[in-house]
Structure formats: C-alpha cells, structure tokens
Design an enzyme around this catalytic site. Structure first.
Site, PDB file in Angstrom:
ATOM      1  NE  ARG A 187      -2.389  -1.334   3.431  1.00 45.65           N
ATOM      2  CZ  ARG A 187      -1.944  -0.570   4.410  1.00 45.65           C
ATOM      3  NH1 ARG A 187      -2.129   0.730   4.370  1.00 45.65           N
ATOM      4  NH2 ARG A 187      -1.331  -1.103   5.445  1.00 45.65           N
ATOM      5  CE  LYS A 332      -6.060  -3.616   6.121  1.00 42.75           C
ATOM      6  NZ  LYS A 332      -5.458  -4.835   6.181  1.00 42.75           N
ATOM      7  CG  HIS A 351      -6.553  -3.716  11.031  1.00 38.37           C
ATOM      8  ND1 HIS A 351      -5.212  -3.454  11.146  1.00 38.37           N
ATOM      9  CD2 HIS A 351      -6.684  -4.482   9.911  1.00 38.37           C
ATOM     10  CE1 HIS A 351      -4.561  -4.020  10.141  1.00 38.37           C
ATOM     11  NE2 HIS A 351      -5.430  -4.648   9.382  1.00 38.37           N
ATOM     12  CB  SER A 369       0.896  -5.154   7.908  1.00 40.42           C
ATOM     13  OG  SER A 369       1.080  -5.991   6.817  1.00 40.42           O
ATOM     14  CE  LYS A 373      -4.490  -7.745  10.695  1.00 36.81           C
ATOM     15  NZ  LYS A 373      -3.069  -7.376  10.603  1.00 36.81           N
ATOM     16  CB  THR A 374      -3.896 -13.847   7.926  1.00 37.30           C
ATOM     17  OG1 THR A 374      -4.368 -12.553   7.547  1.00 37.30           O
ATOM     18  CG2 THR A 374      -4.385 -14.885   6.932  1.00 37.30           C
ATOM     19  CG  ASP A 388      -7.178  -7.561   7.385  1.00 40.21           C
ATOM     20  OD1 ASP A 388      -6.239  -7.535   8.188  1.00 40.21           O
ATOM     21  OD2 ASP A 388      -7.374  -6.679   6.547  1.00 40.21           O
ATOM     22  NE  ARG A 453      -0.045  -9.073   2.015  1.00 45.22           N
ATOM     23  CZ  ARG A 453      -0.619  -8.681   3.137  1.00 45.22           C
ATOM     24  NH1 ARG A 453      -1.719  -9.271   3.560  1.00 45.22           N
ATOM     25  NH2 ARG A 453      -0.085  -7.726   3.853  1.00 45.22           N
TER      26      ARG A 453
HETATM   27  N1  LIG Z   1       5.208 -16.851  16.330  1.00 48.24           N
HETATM   28  C1  LIG Z   1       4.559 -16.432  15.255  1.00 48.24           C
HETATM   29  N2  LIG Z   1       3.268 -16.032  15.331  1.00 48.24           N
HETATM   30  C2  LIG Z   1       2.600 -15.584  14.251  1.00 48.24           C
HETATM   31  N3  LIG Z   1       3.130 -15.513  13.018  1.00 48.24           N
HETATM   32  C3  LIG Z   1       4.410 -15.919  12.859  1.00 48.24           C
HETATM   33  C4  LIG Z   1       5.167 -16.390  13.957  1.00 48.24           C
HETATM   34  N4  LIG Z   1       6.405 -16.717  13.511  1.00 48.24           N
HETATM   35  C5  LIG Z   1       6.418 -16.455  12.193  1.00 48.24           C
HETATM   36  N5  LIG Z   1       5.220 -15.978  11.777  1.00 48.24           N
HETATM   37  C6  LIG Z   1       4.911 -15.561  10.392  1.00 48.24           C
HETATM   38  O1  LIG Z   1       4.570 -14.174  10.408  1.00 48.24           O
HETATM   39  C7  LIG Z   1       3.610 -13.870   9.408  1.00 48.24           C
HETATM   40  C8  LIG Z   1       2.373 -13.261  10.008  1.00 48.24           C
HETATM   41  O2  LIG Z   1       1.623 -12.716   8.934  1.00 48.24           O
HETATM   42  P1  LIG Z   1       0.041 -12.622   8.844  1.00 48.24           P
HETATM   43  O3  LIG Z   1      -0.605 -13.670   9.666  1.00 48.24           O
HETATM   44  O4  LIG Z   1      -0.314 -12.558   7.409  1.00 48.24           O
HETATM   45  O5  LIG Z   1      -0.141 -11.188   9.498  1.00 48.24           O
HETATM   46  P2  LIG Z   1      -1.350 -10.180   9.393  1.00 48.24           P
HETATM   47  O6  LIG Z   1      -2.530 -10.936   8.941  1.00 48.24           O
HETATM   48  O7  LIG Z   1      -1.494  -9.656  10.785  1.00 48.24           O
HETATM   49  O8  LIG Z   1      -0.890  -9.143   8.424  1.00 48.24           O
HETATM   50  C9  LIG Z   1       3.303 -15.165   8.700  1.00 48.24           C
HETATM   51  O9  LIG Z   1       4.084 -15.226   7.558  1.00 48.24           O
HETATM   52  C10 LIG Z   1       3.709 -16.215   9.743  1.00 48.24           C
HETATM   53  O10 LIG Z   1       4.078 -17.435   9.165  1.00 48.24           O
HETATM   54  C1  LIG Z   2      -3.741  -5.959   3.176  1.00 43.61           C
HETATM   55  C2  LIG Z   2      -3.081  -5.517   4.192  1.00 43.61           C
HETATM   56  O1  LIG Z   2      -3.330  -6.031   5.449  1.00 43.61           O
HETATM   57  P1  LIG Z   2      -2.542  -7.022   6.438  1.00 43.61           P
HETATM   58  O2  LIG Z   2      -1.085  -6.874   6.162  1.00 43.61           O
HETATM   59  O3  LIG Z   2      -2.929  -6.527   7.782  1.00 43.61           O
HETATM   60  O4  LIG Z   2      -3.013  -8.421   6.195  1.00 43.61           O
HETATM   61  C3  LIG Z   2      -2.151  -4.431   4.000  1.00 43.61           C
HETATM   62  O5  LIG Z   2      -1.721  -3.881   5.001  1.00 43.61           O
HETATM   63  O6  LIG Z   2      -1.849  -4.081   2.835  1.00 43.61           O
HETATM   64 MN   LIG Z   3      -3.707 -10.478   7.239  1.00 48.44          MN
END
Ligand SMILES: Nc1ncnc2c1ncn2[C@@H]1O[C@H](COP(=O)(O)OP(=O)(O)O)[C@@H](O)[C@H]1O
Ligand SMILES: C=C(OP(=O)(O)O)C(=O)O
Ligand SMILES: [Mn+2]
Ligand SMILES: [Ca+2]
Length: 669
Positions: A187, A332, A351, A369, A373-374, A388, A453
């Site tokens: 973004r 977003k 969020h 980010s 979360k995911t 999200d 992604r």
């Molecule tokens: N202890 C941990 N807890 C959560 N995620 C972790 C951890 N260690 C490594 N990761 C990695 O960190 C990233 C977290 O990203 P994601 O879940 O997509 O975040 P968000 O959705 O908040 O943007 C993933 O690639 C995940 O595999």
């Molecule tokens: C899509 C997004 O969200 P997130 O990284 O929280 O998954 C972003 O920040 O561009």
């Molecule tokens: Mn996410």
C-alpha cells in the site's frame, strides 16, 4: 444419458429444458434433449452462454413464462448497464460511454447481441429512429464510444481474461492465478487523500498523527476525471457488484470498476459474493471504486507527491485509484470507508482477525501488518469468521469481507496447512516466483517483494463459519511482533492496559532483512490500524472499552516477534509456541494460571503454559546479556511514552477515571 455425439450433461436446449424439468413435480433429469447446435462452435457458444454467471437471473431465451417477473431480463440488464454508464460518465458529461456486456473479442457472439443500451443523450429520443443522429454539444466523444462491461465474471472467465491480456499472469501447479501488481507491491499510505468537505471537516480526525491527509473537492474531481477518462478509453472494463459486512442489517453495496481481470478476481474473492437473486435486486451501489491503477495521477494537480493517488470522497461515496495496481489498496480503502460508516451506526469497526470455538467462544486478533492476524485466526481447531476486518455491534461480531488475504512469504504446508491448501484454483497469488516449467511456487523467494500474497474466498478454509458472524467476543488478543525481543510472549491485561496498548498499536519490524543486523523499527499505529481509521482513536477506544466491559471480554498482549534478544541476536518465537499460547487463552487455562508482574511495563505474565517451555515466558530468562535486556526494555518503554504524549490530553469515554487509569497503565521509565 449420453447424447448421440457423446456430450453428456451439457444443456444445449437454451435453458428451456430447465423450466420443463420440474413440470408436474416430476424431474425429468434423465431425458436427453436433442442437440440443437449445428456445429461445435455453436455448441461452445451455447455452453458458455448457459453457464455464464454474468446472467444473474433466469437463463435468457428460456420459455418465457406468463408468470415472469415484472422486470424483464432485458430491461434489468438495460438498467444495470445504464447505471454503469452513469458511473462512467465524468462530471462534465451527461453520459458515459455506451456500455455493452461482454468481451469485445467474442464478436458476433450472444454476449454482444444485447446491444447499445447506454443512456442516450437527452436530446435523442429512445426509439423509432435508427438513423444516425449527429452529436449535440452535450455529447462528448466518449459517449459515442462503446465500452464492453465484463460484469461479475466468474473466476474461470477472469482467468481467461488475465492469461490472454495481462502480462505476468500464469496458472501455478496448484491452480492459483499468479500475477504481478507492477511497481507497487504494497500500500501507499502517504498517497492516500480524503476530501475535506464541510461534513468531513467536522466529523473526521485531522492534524497531527492523523492518517487523513486532506484533499479539496476540485482536486478530487480532477483525479476522478482522469481515472474515468482512462477507463472509458479502454475497450473493456471489469465491473464487480458485491457486498461488505455479513451483518444483514448493515450490509453495504459496493461497485468496483477496474481495468484488470486480476483486480476483478481479487475483489470477487475479497468482498462478499452476491447470489443471483441478490444481484438481480442490487440497484444503486452505496460506494463505487474507480480503479485506474495502471494510469498515473496528474502530478500537476495539488497535493500530489508521487504518481500514485488514492482518493476517498465520503460525500460522493467514491474512491479513485491512480498509479498503483496493488490490489490491497481497494480492500483497505473500503475498510477506511467502513471505519467512517459503522461508528455512525454505533458499530465498532475492527482491524482484527476473528475466530470461534466449537462452543461459541469468540476471539479477536488485533495487530498491524505481519503480526499474525491471518495466521492465528486460521486455526484448524476453530471456526474462522474472518482474518482482517470486522464489525462489533449489539448483535455480536460480523466479518466485513468474503475472503482472506494471507502473506505467503516462507509459507509451508507443515506450519500453515489450511492457508497452503487454500492456494488453488480461484486464488490470486500476487508477486510470487515460480518454476518456469513446473509452475511450482517458491515461497521463500523474495525477488519481487517480501510482501507476497494470496487472496482466496473464505470458504477455501475448510472450517470457515458461514455466514461469517458470531456472538460477542470473550477474548481480545493484541498482537505485537516485537523485534526488540523484550515483550513477554503473552501477558494478561486489565481493561486500562488493554486500552493503553490498543491506542498505542505497537509493533516493531526489522528495517532490512539482509546485510547483517539492523536496528528494529518501532511502529505505533493507533487502534492497530491508524492508516484506516477516520475518527480520533479515542472514539474507537471508548467503544471498545464499553463493549469489553459490557460483555466481560479479557484482553491479552501476545508477542509474535523476538525472544532471547533483539532481531539479529535472538530468534522469532516459534509459531508452534504462539499457537499453544493462543490455545491456552481460548480454553480458559490462562485465566486461572499463576501470574507474576514484569518490571517497567507492569505486565502480568503466566509462570507456566502447557506445551510451552516455561523459561521463555519471562524475557529476563531468555536474554543472556542482562544489561542489554534492561537497556532495550527502557528504550522501548521510552518510545511508548513518547508516542502516547499526543493522547494524554484526550478524554476516553464519558468517565474521566478510565482516562486516568489508561494513562497510568503505560510503562514506567
Ligand atoms: N510466532 C509467530 N506467530 C505468528 N506468526 C508468525 C510467527 N512466527 C512467524 N510468523 C509468520 O509471520 C507472518 C504473520 O503474517 P500474517 O498472519 O499474514 O499477518 P497479518 O494478517 O497480521 O498481516 C506469517 O508469515 C507467519 O508465518
Ligand atoms: C492488506 C493488508 O493487510 P494485512 O497486512 O494486515 O493483512 C495491508 O496492510 O496491505
Ligand atoms: Mn492479514
Ligand atoms: Ca439460453
């Protein structure tokens, strides 16, 4: 069952068979109608026509029943295309281009036969005259042009469009659509603008710390015109009509007009997909995105700092995207709109990820980010409500979206099987690198970007909770990826601490991933999503506090980042351990555990958790260099204090005691 030429089960009867099937309550499923097609091309054209979900209601040409709905299919289509034409009309024109349905490449096929139905210029009569009428001054060139609308295409159709017309589109070995987002792979928050009209000036958060950078109406219209002109200059545009928010009382209708099949498929996956009946009754959208991301903005208009501009006009209910093709900008952007619309209805927009146990216990996962979360809301033992964006109303929680957007850097089948398996036909895979021949994706490859992604419909996760709604949350988990390595893996928070950390919105990421050790960068993003909030953070915080109190939710702070030293010295906490910690929160085990209080941050940390080595629960144990630990801890506390200064003068909620408690809940340096 097979027809004479061996093509079984293809309805070549123009849909007429469908109506016949249930006559007299008898299903003539086995009756094989004669093939009406004279040649294979005709057959193919019929097959496509019948199966195209671009026909949202009854199949056309089927025996027109005398009981048919008042609005004919043709009239309905006409209305729909007129409304898109109006969308595509700029402000100085009375009409947009003449929009027709279907791919211009399929000349002579039925899809194009629906003909020019765009609103005729007001000076021209609707019917009778088939001869050419010279354009009057009120008609610009663009309204004489045909733009083909590819309306709510199916994933299969969008794959074909992407592969045929968009460079960099490929099918991976698991069936996902690999694509490139161009120069922007994330973004552009600094290029986001909000129109500051009278209402927005009153209602929104402006000034220091606010993500809302103002734009005047005129500049917005200049950009809008540029985007619309660009879209009108194309042979075809993609239109998605979809919904946001699974709460039926607070559903928002969105229309996305874009130039790329990739963008249309992304939004198909990320927004809620309407049923045929819902699409039939769609009507006027509540909000429209004009995504002209392939085209740069005009650098000579006010406010522009780069060739990217993402502009939101709440009054006009429109968003314009120029100069970035990163698809996350659309999702977003809409999230920002929800952060304005929902609090007006006393609904809190969040969020956060969200999931639910088999006995109905709901957890929220807030975080910036990359904090998890995911990853953590996607849990094989629990039902996924969303990864999200959510709403918390008096009725409970609801997901805003219809899909997930997972980071896939270093994705592995073993650690994240559900996300791994969701990367299949229909999923958009952005900016990944794959083997030229086998099309096997190398998830460790960061050569395009680290922000690779996958966007997939939520039902690709086997234990998705559909409809994506749930009761009031029991646990509110704040995720921070602390690259300083001083925050404990888990802490139990009281309400004031929850508010303090929610308003702070801390995470620390590593500056660079290569050339040795670099200083971790602390990020503070109010409400764990400052880039998307529209009102002052204390407004959301007050709503969260009220809801947590009313429904008795417990707050937790979970560090998904470093342990045993800062980035470069320690290691990232193992995902398996974080999952065990989260399990103990869900099960209630951590509510009754023994706690001790940490110095400086005053956090309550458990002494033992099943499946997690006890020594990692207290960071003072894991750092070998104790002096470095204390120094880093104080440094981080100082950063928290400095960040919170701007909030110290705001009252949170009606009760000033809560405000004082929140101020006192921060670290003591
Ligand atoms: N202890 C941990 N807890 C959560 N995620 C972790 C951890 N260690 C490594 N990761 C990695 O960190 C990233 C977290 O990203 P994601 O879940 O997509 O975040 P968000 O959705 O908040 O943007 C993933 O690639 C995940 O595999
Ligand atoms: C899509 C997004 O969200 P997130 O990284 O929280 O998954 C972003 O920040 O561009
Ligand atoms: Mn996410
Ligand atoms: Ca038909």
């Amino acid at each position: 069952m097979a027809t004479p030429n061996g093509l079984a089960r293809i309805d070549t009867n123009g849909g007429a068979q469908k109506t016949k099937k249930h006559e007299n309550g008898i299903c003539h499923d086995d009756s094989s109608a004669p093939v009406r097609a004279q040649n294979i091309d005709e057959l193919h054209s019929m097959q496509r026509k019948r199966s195209a979900p671009t026909t949202p209601i009854k199949v056309d040409g089927g025996a027109a029943s005398p009981f048919a709905a008042a609005l004919s299919e043709e009239d309905r289509r006409k209305q729909q295309l007129q409304s898109i034409s109006a969308s595509l009309a700029s402000l100085t024109r009375e009409t947009g281009p003449k929009v027709v349905r279907g791919d211009p490449a399929r000349k002579g096929e039925a899809t194009v036969k629906v003909a020019p139905v765009a609103a005729p210029p007001p000076s021209q009569p609707h019917h009778h005259h088939h001869h050419h009428v010279a354009p009057t001054i009120s008609v610009s060139d663009s309204s004489l042009k045909f733009t083909h609308v590819l309306y709510n295409l199916s994933p299969a159709e969008l794959y074909e469009q992407a592969i045929k017309y968009e460079k960099g589109s490929f099918i991976t070995d698991t069936g996902a659509l690999a694509t490139l987002s161009g120069a922007k792979t994330g973004r552009s928050p600094r290029d986001k603008r909000i129109v500051k009209d009278e209402a927005a000036a009153q209602e929104l958060w402006w000034g220091k710390g606010s993500p809302n950078i103002e734009m005047d109406e005129h500049t917005f219209l200049t950009n809008r015109e540029r985007a619309v002109d660009y879209l009108n200059s194309l042979d075809k545009v993609f239109v998605n009509d979809q919904f946001l928010n699974w709460d039926p009382e607070n559903r928002i209708k969105v229309r996305i007009i874009s130039a790329r099949a990739y963008h249309s498929l992304f939004m198909h996956n990320m927004c809620i997909r309407p049923t045929e009946e819902e699409l039939e009754e769609f009507g006027t959208p509540d909000f429209t995105i004009y995504n002209a991301g392939k085209f740069p903005c005009n650098r000579y208009t006010h406010y522009m700092t780069s060739s990217t501009s993402v502009d939101i006009n709440l009054g006009r209910r429109e968003m314009v995207i120029l100069g970035t093709q990163y698809a996350g900008e659309m999702k977003k952007g809409l999230f920002g709109v929800m952060h304005y619309l929902m609090p007006k209805r006393r609904i809190l927009s969040l969020h956060s990820g969200c999931n639910m146990g088999r006995d109905g216990d709901v957890a929220l996962f807030f975080g910036l980010s990359g904090t998890g979360k995911t990853t953590l809301s996607t849990d094989h033992n629990r039902l996924l409500i969303g990864d999200d964006e959510h709403c918390w109303s008096d009725n409970g929680v609801s997901n805003i979206e219809g899909g997930c957007y997972a980071k896939c850097i270093d994705l592995s089948r073993e650690k994240e099987p559900d996300i791994w398996n969701a990367i299949k036909f229909g999923t958009v895979l952005e900016n990944v690198v794959f083997d030229e021949h086998t099309r096997e994706v190398d998830y460790t490859d960061k050569s395009v970007t680290e922000n690779t992604r996958a966007a997939y419909p939520i039902e690709y996760i086997p234990n998705a909770k559909i409809p994506c709604v749930g009761p009031h949350p029991k646990n509110v988990i704040l995720l921070a990826c602390d690259a300083f390595g001083v925050l404990p893996p888990v802490s139990k928070l009281n309400l004031a601490q929850t508010m303090y950390h929610f308003i702070s919105g801390y995470t620390a990421l590593v500056a660079g991933t290569e050339d040795g050790i670099k200083e971790p960068q602390a990020t503070f993003s109010a409400c764990f999503g400052a880039a998307f909030i529209m009102l002052h953070p204390t407004k959301y915080a007050a709503m969260l506090a009220e809801k947590m109190q009313t429904y008795g939710a417990t707050g937790w702070l979970v560090n998904t980042g470093w342990s045993g030293g800062r980035y470069g010295v320690g290691n990232r906490i193992k995902l398996a351990y974080t999952r065990k910690i989260i399990d103990a929160i869900h099960s209630g085990e951590l509510l009754t555990a023994n706690y001790q209080k940490t110095e400086v941050f005053g956090l309550e940390i458990p002494t033992a958790i099943e499946g997690v080595p006890s020594e990692i629960l207290d960071p003072t144990n894991t750092w070998t260099d104790k002096a470095a630990y204390k120094e880093t801890l104080l440094k981080l506390a100082g950063l928290f204090g400095k960040n919170f200064e701007v909030f110290a003068s705001y009252k949170i909620g009606e009760d000033s005691t809560l405000t004082e408690e929140i101020l006192a809940a921060g670290p003591k340096v």
